[in-house]
Design a protein around this motif. Structure first.
Motif, PDB file in Angstrom:
ATOM      1  N   ILE A 178       0.840  -1.199   0.000  1.00  0.00           N
ATOM      2  CA  ILE A 178       0.000   0.000   0.000  1.00  0.00           C
ATOM      3  C   ILE A 178       0.874   1.248   0.000  1.00  0.00           C
ATOM      4  O   ILE A 178       0.585   2.237  -0.686  1.00  0.00           O
ATOM      5  CB  ILE A 178      -0.953  -0.008   1.206  1.00  0.00           C
ATOM      6  N   GLY A 179       1.969   1.203   0.775  1.00  0.00           N
ATOM      7  CA  GLY A 179       2.894   2.333   0.793  1.00  0.00           C
ATOM      8  C   GLY A 179       3.483   2.592  -0.582  1.00  0.00           C
ATOM      9  O   GLY A 179       3.579   3.747  -1.029  1.00  0.00           O
ATOM     10  N   ALA A 180       3.872   1.518  -1.280  1.00  0.00           N
ATOM     11  CA  ALA A 180       4.413   1.674  -2.640  1.00  0.00           C
ATOM     12  C   ALA A 180       3.360   2.248  -3.583  1.00  0.00           C
ATOM     13  O   ALA A 180       3.658   3.118  -4.419  1.00  0.00           O
ATOM     14  CB  ALA A 180       4.915   0.320  -3.147  1.00  0.00           C
ATOM     15  N   ALA A 181       2.115   1.793  -3.442  1.00  0.00           N
ATOM     16  CA  ALA A 181       1.041   2.294  -4.296  1.00  0.00           C
ATOM     17  C   ALA A 181       0.776   3.775  -4.033  1.00  0.00           C
ATOM     18  O   ALA A 181       0.512   4.551  -4.965  1.00  0.00           O
ATOM     19  CB  ALA A 181      -0.235   1.482  -4.063  1.00  0.00           C
ATOM     20  N   SER A 182       0.853   4.181  -2.762  1.00  0.00           N
ATOM     21  CA  SER A 182       0.639   5.603  -2.443  1.00  0.00           C
ATOM     22  C   SER A 182       1.753   6.460  -3.041  1.00  0.00           C
ATOM     23  O   SER A 182       1.500   7.586  -3.511  1.00  0.00           O
ATOM     24  CB  SER A 182       0.567   5.795  -0.927  1.00  0.00           C
ATOM     25  N   CYS A 183       2.974   5.929  -3.043  1.00  0.00           N
ATOM     26  CA  CYS A 183       4.082   6.676  -3.645  1.00  0.00           C
ATOM     27  C   CYS A 183       3.919   6.763  -5.162  1.00  0.00           C
ATOM     28  O   CYS A 183       4.275   7.777  -5.773  1.00  0.00           O
ATOM     29  CB  CYS A 183       5.414   6.021  -3.291  1.00  0.00           C
ATOM     30  N   LEU A 184       3.373   5.706  -5.754  1.00  0.00           N
ATOM     31  CA  LEU A 184       3.095   5.746  -7.191  1.00  0.00           C
ATOM     32  C   LEU A 184       2.048   6.811  -7.490  1.00  0.00           C
ATOM     33  O   LEU A 184       2.152   7.539  -8.492  1.00  0.00           O
ATOM     34  CB  LEU A 184       2.617   4.375  -7.661  1.00  0.00           C
ATOM     35  N   LEU A 185       1.045   6.933  -6.605  1.00  0.00           N
ATOM     36  CA  LEU A 185       0.047   7.996  -6.761  1.00  0.00           C
ATOM     37  C   LEU A 185       0.719   9.363  -6.701  1.00  0.00           C
ATOM     38  O   LEU A 185       0.411  10.258  -7.496  1.00  0.00           O
ATOM     39  CB  LEU A 185      -1.018   7.882  -5.667  1.00  0.00           C
ATOM     40  N   GLY A 186       1.650   9.533  -5.739  1.00  0.00           N
ATOM     41  CA  GLY A 186       2.371  10.798  -5.647  1.00  0.00           C
ATOM     42  C   GLY A 186       3.176  11.082  -6.904  1.00  0.00           C
ATOM     43  O   GLY A 186       3.218  12.226  -7.386  1.00  0.00           O
ATOM     44  N   TYR A 187       3.786  10.046  -7.453  1.00  0.00           N
ATOM     45  CA  TYR A 187       4.597  10.208  -8.664  1.00  0.00           C
ATOM     46  C   TYR A 187       3.736  10.617  -9.859  1.00  0.00           C
ATOM     47  O   TYR A 187       4.134  11.442 -10.687  1.00  0.00           O
ATOM     48  CB  TYR A 187       5.332   8.898  -8.956  1.00  0.00           C
ATOM     49  N   LEU A 188       2.532  10.031  -9.937  1.00  0.00           N
ATOM     50  CA  LEU A 188       1.650  10.290 -11.081  1.00  0.00           C
ATOM     51  C   LEU A 188       0.743  11.505 -10.886  1.00  0.00           C
ATOM     52  O   LEU A 188       0.002  11.871 -11.802  1.00  0.00           O
ATOM     53  CB  LEU A 188       0.767   9.058 -11.344  1.00  0.00           C
ATOM     54  N   SER A 189       0.781  12.115  -9.708  1.00  0.00           N
ATOM     55  CA  SER A 189      -0.161  13.192  -9.396  1.00  0.00           C
ATOM     56  C   SER A 189       0.090  14.462 -10.189  1.00  0.00           C
ATOM     57  O   SER A 189      -0.792  15.326 -10.270  1.00  0.00           O
ATOM     58  CB  SER A 189      -0.098  13.525  -7.906  1.00  0.00           C
ATOM     59  N   ASP A 190       1.301  14.607 -10.739  1.00  0.00           N
ATOM     60  CA  ASP A 190       1.656  15.820 -11.481  1.00  0.00           C
ATOM     61  C   ASP A 190       1.435  17.072 -10.633  1.00  0.00           C
ATOM     62  O   ASP A 190       0.987  18.122 -11.124  1.00  0.00           O
ATOM     63  CB  ASP A 190       0.846  15.893 -12.781  1.00  0.00           C
ATOM     64  N   LEU A 214      -1.729  14.555  -4.202  1.00  0.00           N
ATOM     65  CA  LEU A 214      -0.418  14.612  -3.556  1.00  0.00           C
ATOM     66  C   LEU A 214      -0.551  14.476  -2.047  1.00  0.00           C
ATOM     67  O   LEU A 214       0.219  13.741  -1.397  1.00  0.00           O
ATOM     68  CB  LEU A 214       0.259  15.937  -3.917  1.00  0.00           C
ATOM     69  N   MET A 215      -1.536  15.160  -1.465  1.00  0.00           N
ATOM     70  CA  MET A 215      -1.729  15.094  -0.017  1.00  0.00           C
ATOM     71  C   MET A 215      -2.252  13.720   0.404  1.00  0.00           C
ATOM     72  O   MET A 215      -1.890  13.207   1.466  1.00  0.00           O
ATOM     73  CB  MET A 215      -2.694  16.196   0.434  1.00  0.00           C
ATOM     74  N   ALA A 216      -3.099  13.125  -0.430  1.00  0.00           N
ATOM     75  CA  ALA A 216      -3.577  11.770  -0.133  1.00  0.00           C
ATOM     76  C   ALA A 216      -2.419  10.788  -0.136  1.00  0.00           C
ATOM     77  O   ALA A 216      -2.332   9.886   0.719  1.00  0.00           O
ATOM     78  CB  ALA A 216      -4.630  11.356  -1.151  1.00  0.00           C
ATOM     79  N   ALA A 217      -1.507  10.954  -1.093  1.00  0.00           N
ATOM     80  CA  ALA A 217      -0.330  10.086  -1.155  1.00  0.00           C
ATOM     81  C   ALA A 217       0.515  10.237   0.099  1.00  0.00           C
ATOM     82  O   ALA A 217       0.994   9.245   0.676  1.00  0.00           O
ATOM     83  CB  ALA A 217       0.496  10.422  -2.400  1.00  0.00           C
ATOM     84  N   ALA A 218       0.699  11.482   0.554  1.00  0.00           N
ATOM     85  CA  ALA A 218       1.492  11.718   1.766  1.00  0.00           C
ATOM     86  C   ALA A 218       0.819  11.110   2.992  1.00  0.00           C
ATOM     87  O   ALA A 218       1.484  10.505   3.851  1.00  0.00           O
ATOM     88  CB  ALA A 218       1.696  13.224   1.967  1.00  0.00           C
ATOM     89  N   PHE A 219      -0.501  11.254   3.089  1.00  0.00           N
ATOM     90  CA  PHE A 219      -1.241  10.724   4.241  1.00  0.00           C
ATOM     91  C   PHE A 219      -1.092   9.205   4.336  1.00  0.00           C
ATOM     92  O   PHE A 219      -0.794   8.654   5.405  1.00  0.00           O
ATOM     93  CB  PHE A 219      -2.720  11.104   4.109  1.00  0.00           C
ATOM     94  N   VAL A 220      -1.294   8.520   3.212  1.00  0.00           N
ATOM     95  CA  VAL A 220      -1.215   7.054   3.223  1.00  0.00           C
ATOM     96  C   VAL A 220       0.222   6.597   3.421  1.00  0.00           C
ATOM     97  O   VAL A 220       0.492   5.652   4.187  1.00  0.00           O
ATOM     98  CB  VAL A 220      -1.794   6.476   1.923  1.00  0.00           C
ATOM     99  N   MET A 221       1.170   7.250   2.761  1.00  0.00           N
ATOM    100  CA  MET A 221       2.574   6.877   2.913  1.00  0.00           C
ATOM    101  C   MET A 221       3.015   7.008   4.363  1.00  0.00           C
ATOM    102  O   MET A 221       3.630   6.096   4.932  1.00  0.00           O
ATOM    103  CB  MET A 221       3.440   7.759   2.012  1.00  0.00           C
ATOM    104  N   GLY A 222       2.697   8.135   5.000  1.00  0.00           N
ATOM    105  CA  GLY A 222       3.029   8.314   6.407  1.00  0.00           C
ATOM    106  C   GLY A 222       2.281   7.344   7.301  1.00  0.00           C
ATOM    107  O   GLY A 222       2.817   6.865   8.304  1.00  0.00           O
ATOM    108  N   GLY A 223       1.043   7.046   6.917  1.00  0.00           N
ATOM    109  CA  GLY A 223       0.230   6.129   7.705  1.00  0.00           C
ATOM    110  C   GLY A 223       0.721   4.698   7.640  1.00  0.00           C
ATOM    111  O   GLY A 223       0.369   3.879   8.498  1.00  0.00           O
TER     112      GLY A 223
END
Length: 423
Positions: free
Chosen positions: A272-284, A290-299
């Motif tokens: 899930i952490g890797a998927a959240s980082c992929l979301l951050g990468y693709l968020s442009d 971007l904030m959702a990616a940070a929330f899940v990654m930190g979580g």
């Protein structure tokens, strides 16, 4: 709960103020470094300096406490921290900032050891879990609040550094005026890396990789935001979301961990952490993805730390847990030193988006290794594992030992209930 906190409220207030001051400067370094024209690789060295100092402090602070006592060590390190925070805008050179961060990391680690020994001394079998939870909550809320204060002044001036110094200076007042000296801190000599690995290969390798994840996201997150073109407000929100995720998701993940194969949970959280980082990468750089990616990654990151500690404990005898805590902190520290360096060099070579690619690689490595270990050793039944106790990756061996002790006590209570047939 109020009665439990009555005796340690000053300590918790002081820790919250320290975390606000320390959290402000940690994010401010990335933002201000960008304004000063520091490269990503230079800021990576600055960031790693903090974790190198923190690791050294965790090893040396107990010796200082034994020599001169808790109060003197606490007051001295607080003074050094306050002075170091003011020094940043006076000498804006990467080499100087690296030295300042090294000193701050050492001081912060010593402050943790001292505060956590006070806290552990005040704890009993009945309230240890509540005190640990309150302490971790104070740390996390302090880091989140710091990001809000970061937006109240110009990052290009000295005001924010001065404010952080004032907060740290104020934090020591309630602690030193109310805390009672306790016996010298005694932290058991860390378990050798070979013994630790033999007891729990996944715990050892996983916590090393996680050190890189946490240090990169917490230390280089602001650098990424600054170089990617986010405003100061957006950078502060980004870092705040990292800690908000850990605050919200720690308990539910802990509840699940006591009821299933922890290796499968580690694999899943890392995926899930890797998927959240992929979301951050693709968020442009779209704000809310971007904030959702940070929330899940930190979580995912903070609960994974507690999971690795709990999983390692499952394969240890009780008498080996204190030594293992020192070994885990040491291995985690090695990962935390190397993580920002590799992330910074990657960002220097490939641009700020390499921040996400590096984190994807680390999370994927954790997930893949957990999957491989599931084929090497049978899982323990959920009823034979120790209890999960949430602990922050920023904690010293003192807090980790207290968490291990509480975990063992909880497991004994559950076993007693099971044997008596109590609901």
């Amino acid at each position: 709960m109020l009665q439990v906190l009555g005796g340690v409220w000053a300590l918790l207030l002081g820790i919250t103020l320290i975390m606000i001051g320390n959290g402000m400067q940690s994010t401010l370094i990335g933002v201000r470094g960008g304004l000063e024209g520091f490269s990503a690789s230079a800021l990576a060295v600055v960031t790693s300096g903090y974790f190198a100092g923190f690791l050294a402090g965790a090893r040396l602070a107990p010796r200082l406490i034994r020599n001169v006592g808790h109060v003197r060590v606490f007051a001295a390190l607080g003074s050094f921290m306050s002075a170091g925070l003011i020094a940043f805008p006076l000498l804006t050179e990467p080499w100087a900032w690296t030295l300042f961060r090294l000193a701050l990391g050492f001081c912060m680690s010593g402050v943790y050891v001292t505060a956590e020994s006070w806290l552990n001394n005040a704890a009993t079998n009945e309230n240890r879990g509540k005190l640990l939870s309150a302490y971790m909550l104070a740390q996390t809320l302090g880091m989140i609040a710091a990001q809000g204060l970061l937006t109240r002044a110009d990052a290009g001036g000295a005001t924010l550094f001065i404010a952080a110094s004032i907060l740290v200076s104020l934090s020591f007042g309630p602690i030193l005026l109310s805390a009672t000296p306790v016996p010298a801190a005694e932290i058991t000599k860390p378990m050798s890396l070979r013994r630790l690995y033999e007891a729990s290969p996944l715990g050892t390798v996983g916590i090393f990789l996680l050190g890189g994840v946490f240090a990169a996201q917490a230390g280089m997150g602001a650098v990424y935001g600054s170089q990617a073109g986010l405003t100061v407000d957006q950078v502060a929100l980004f870092v705040a979301m990292l800690f908000a995720g850990s605050l919200v998701l720690q308990y539910p993940i802990g509840w699940v961990s006591d009821r299933m194969d922890r290796r499968l949970l580690i694999l899943s959280l890392a995926a899930i952490g890797a998927a959240s980082c992929l979301l951050g990468y693709l968020s442009d750089l779209a704000l809310w993805p971007l904030m959702a990616a940070a929330f899940v990654m930190g979580g995912m990151a903070s609960p994974l730390y507690s999971l690795f500690v709990a999983y390692t404990n499952d394969y240890l005898e009780v008498e080996d847990m204190p030594a293992a805590s020192g070994g885990l902190v040491f291995v985690y520290g090695l990962g935390a030193i190397s993580g920002p360096l590799i992330a910074g060099w990657a960002m220097q070579a490939a641009g700020p988006q390499a921040f996400w690619l590096f984190l994807i690689a680390l999370f994927a490595a954790i997930s893949g290794y957990a999957g491989w270990r599931m084929t090497r050793r049978p899982s323990l039944p959920a009823g034979e594992t120790g209890a999960y106790v949430g602990v922050m990756p920023t904690s010293s061996p003192m807090a980790l030992e207290a968490a291990q002790e509480w975990s063992y006590e909880l497991a004994e209570q559950e076993e007693a209930k099971s044997e008596s047939g109590a609901p």
